[in-house]
Scaffold this motif. Structure first.
Motif, mmCIF file in Angstrom:
data_model
loop_
_atom_site.group_PDB
_atom_site.id
_atom_site.type_symbol
_atom_site.label_atom_id
_atom_site.label_comp_id
_atom_site.label_asym_id
_atom_site.label_seq_id
_atom_site.Cartn_x
_atom_site.Cartn_y
_atom_site.Cartn_z
ATOM 1 N N ALA B 5 5.308 -61.939 18.754
ATOM 2 C CA ALA B 5 5.527 -63.134 19.543
ATOM 3 C C ALA B 5 6.422 -62.812 20.740
ATOM 4 C CB ALA B 5 6.179 -64.221 18.694
ATOM 5 N N ARG B 21 5.104 -70.222 17.184
ATOM 6 C CA ARG B 21 5.281 -68.824 17.584
ATOM 7 C C ARG B 21 4.240 -68.573 18.665
ATOM 8 N NH1 ARG B 21 3.803 -64.727 14.110
ATOM 9 N NH2 ARG B 21 4.969 -63.181 15.309
ATOM 10 N N ILE B 22 4.713 -68.138 19.824
ATOM 11 C CA ILE B 22 3.846 -68.036 21.009
ATOM 12 C C ILE B 22 3.859 -66.586 21.494
ATOM 13 C CG2 ILE B 22 3.527 -68.896 23.372
ATOM 14 C CD1 ILE B 22 5.220 -71.381 22.491
ATOM 15 N N ASP B 23 2.669 -66.073 21.850
ATOM 16 C CA ASP B 23 2.627 -64.672 22.285
ATOM 17 C C ASP B 23 2.847 -64.560 23.792
ATOM 18 O OD1 ASP B 23 0.258 -65.101 23.655
ATOM 19 O OD2 ASP B 23 -1.029 -64.205 22.127
ATOM 20 N N ILE B 29 0.452 -68.413 17.979
ATOM 21 C CA ILE B 29 0.123 -67.528 16.855
ATOM 22 C C ILE B 29 0.225 -68.297 15.543
ATOM 23 C CG2 ILE B 29 0.694 -65.365 15.677
ATOM 24 C CD1 ILE B 29 2.224 -64.570 18.285
ATOM 25 N N TRP B 57 10.855 -66.522 11.048
ATOM 26 C CA TRP B 57 10.335 -65.964 12.306
ATOM 27 C C TRP B 57 11.439 -65.189 13.037
ATOM 28 C CZ3 TRP B 57 7.534 -70.875 14.687
ATOM 29 C CH2 TRP B 57 6.424 -71.218 13.874
#
Lengths: 305, 305
Positions: B5, B21-23, B29, B57
């Motif tokens: 991420a 959760r961001i890529d 994600i 996370w």
């Protein structure tokens, strides 16, 4: 009780009861008021309440006709009277009076119904009598407003009610004040005249309609542009002002340019102030316009000796 | 958690909590949702809630920046962030991010304020991020609606929010349904589509404004023109239809003629149906538009590695 009466008029609403001794010229000799609205009557004993409130008047003059108007003629009242369709004046309403089956001297006044151009019905019950009384014998076209939980506007032409409309302004103010986020911000009473006028002004000039404008009661407080103690007054002005704009948009100007405001309640005073702030002339109508209307209907029905 | 991420986005509202959760390309994600809105957080232990929801996370990728938007930045939230004035796009909002004093990786997104031509302020908090995400990199002029208790309409021009307005439609429906005479007549859910469309139609074509039209929900029932089980649907259509008319009256047509509707709630579906019934094209925007907006703001702030 020296002066002789010709009629007893009973204005019997949801929460209030008012009775008038009326003479042969339509003047009120005596008035009784009681917190005996139809919602407070137990076991349907309307006859008992009537006896308690005006029994002495009837004992002195047993042959007096009695005419009752208001929510007493609704499904929750004493005797349900079907709505009389608009247009209707004293003659039409007199023709639709309903006599109590066991008490031939007791007459019930129907409310009025109206189907709009758009097919949507509207109704009044009790206000028709006040409207007729407020207009009286004056010819021409008259526009009136009857402030209340559900505010009513009406047009009368030569003594005939030709149009009316209901606005849920008062109820909306109540539920927003008691149950909405706006109410949680409000402190104190709605007695700030400047804030009331500010609400009126925004109703006239702001962009968007009511759903958008309502939020201003929140943001003006949030930005310290309006004290919390003034929000209720502001909201009252915003709603009453919006009602006036809506009502005026429904019709052309009345013949004489003045708008009759029926009643002397604090709410009626607010409407008078709001109409005046809008540059409109106000013609106050007495709180006992109902008695005058009952007299006119009774006379048209041949009940006045 | 194999995919790496670049950002954790937290959309933290009054009654809901949602984390993404961001890529590095802005794709989501993984998502977590919890009924952990700020009103449910005890003793101000926002840090504890964040740890509980996204601690795993952060344990796996300790250096990830976290960006939080929504009512978490209000006075009742974790850290109050002053409103950023409109017009504002990702760059302006990125410049106004507020870092948590003890947690340098945690950033709070400001809401936006706007002073109308009429001097009346309006605000959004959380919706700005969803709007930016829904518009993304598409140039031009975009009109969006975000249905909710307080519905928000917004205009974005080349990724910059230039105007917005709040409509109290949802709250009004709630208080009328629960506390007014209209609510006392209603039975069942607001799931009658034909009645909903009838309400929409009356909002467009009826005479008078909302205060008058509201009463139709009573009289149509009274005259057996609408079953009691359909009144809630009718009122919903009347209010949403009125909001659409009000909003359209505030602005010119959007460039591409389509209106973005953010969200996938039942309410959002109602708005889509209402706009379509009005002959308007609808561009649905994903419910996670907020995640996309958080990514754009984080990137503009230089937080994405």
């Amino acid at each position: 009780m020296a002066r002789r009466a010709a009629l007893i008029g009973v204005d019997w609403g949801t929460t209030s009861f008012r009775a008038y001794r009326i003479d042969a010229e339509g003047s009120v000799i005596e008035t009784r008021e009681a917190p005996a609205g139809i919602l407070s009557v137990r076991d349907g004993d309307f006859a008992g309440v009537l006896e308690r409130e005006v029994g002495a008047w009837l004992a002195a003059e047993p042959d007096l006709p009695v005419i009752a108007s208001g929510m007493i003629t609704s499904r929750q009242g004493w005797l349900e009277v079907p709505y009389c369709p608009c247009p209707a004046g004293s003659a039409q309403i007199a023709g639709a009076l309903m006599r109590h089956p066991d008490r031939p001297g007791l007459h019930f006044v129907p409310g009025l119904s109206l189907i709009g151009d758009d097919g949507v019905p509207d109704v009044i019950r009790g206000e028709e009598t006040q409207i007729l009384g407020a207009v009286g014998d004056r010819p021409g076209r008259h526009l009136l407003v009857l402030p209340g939980t559900h505010s009513k506007w009406a047009l009368a032409l030569d003594g005939v009610i030709t149009w009316f409309a209901t606005f849920m302004t008062g109820e909306l103010f109540g539920v927003l004040r008691q149950h909405s986020i706006l109410g949680r911000l409000m402190q104190g009473e709605a007695d700030d005249h400047a804030a009331f006028e500010r609400g009126l002004g925004y109703a006239r000039t702001g962009r968007g309609g009511l759903l958008k404008r309502l939020f201003s009661a929140r943001t003006l407080g949030l930005f310290d542009l309006l004290p919390e103690s003034s929000i209720a007054s502001y909201l009252s002005g915003l709603l009453i002002g919006s009602e006036i704009e809506e009502a005026l948009a429904c019709l052309e100007a009345p013949d004489d340019g003045a708008i009759g405001v029926i009643g002397a309640s604090q709410l009626a005073w607010r409407y008078r102030a709001a109409l005046a702030a809008r540059g409109l002339r106000v013609r106050p109508a007495a709180d006992d316009a109902g008695a005058r209307g009952q007299f006119l209907i009774a006379r048209a029905a041949g009940l006045i000796g």
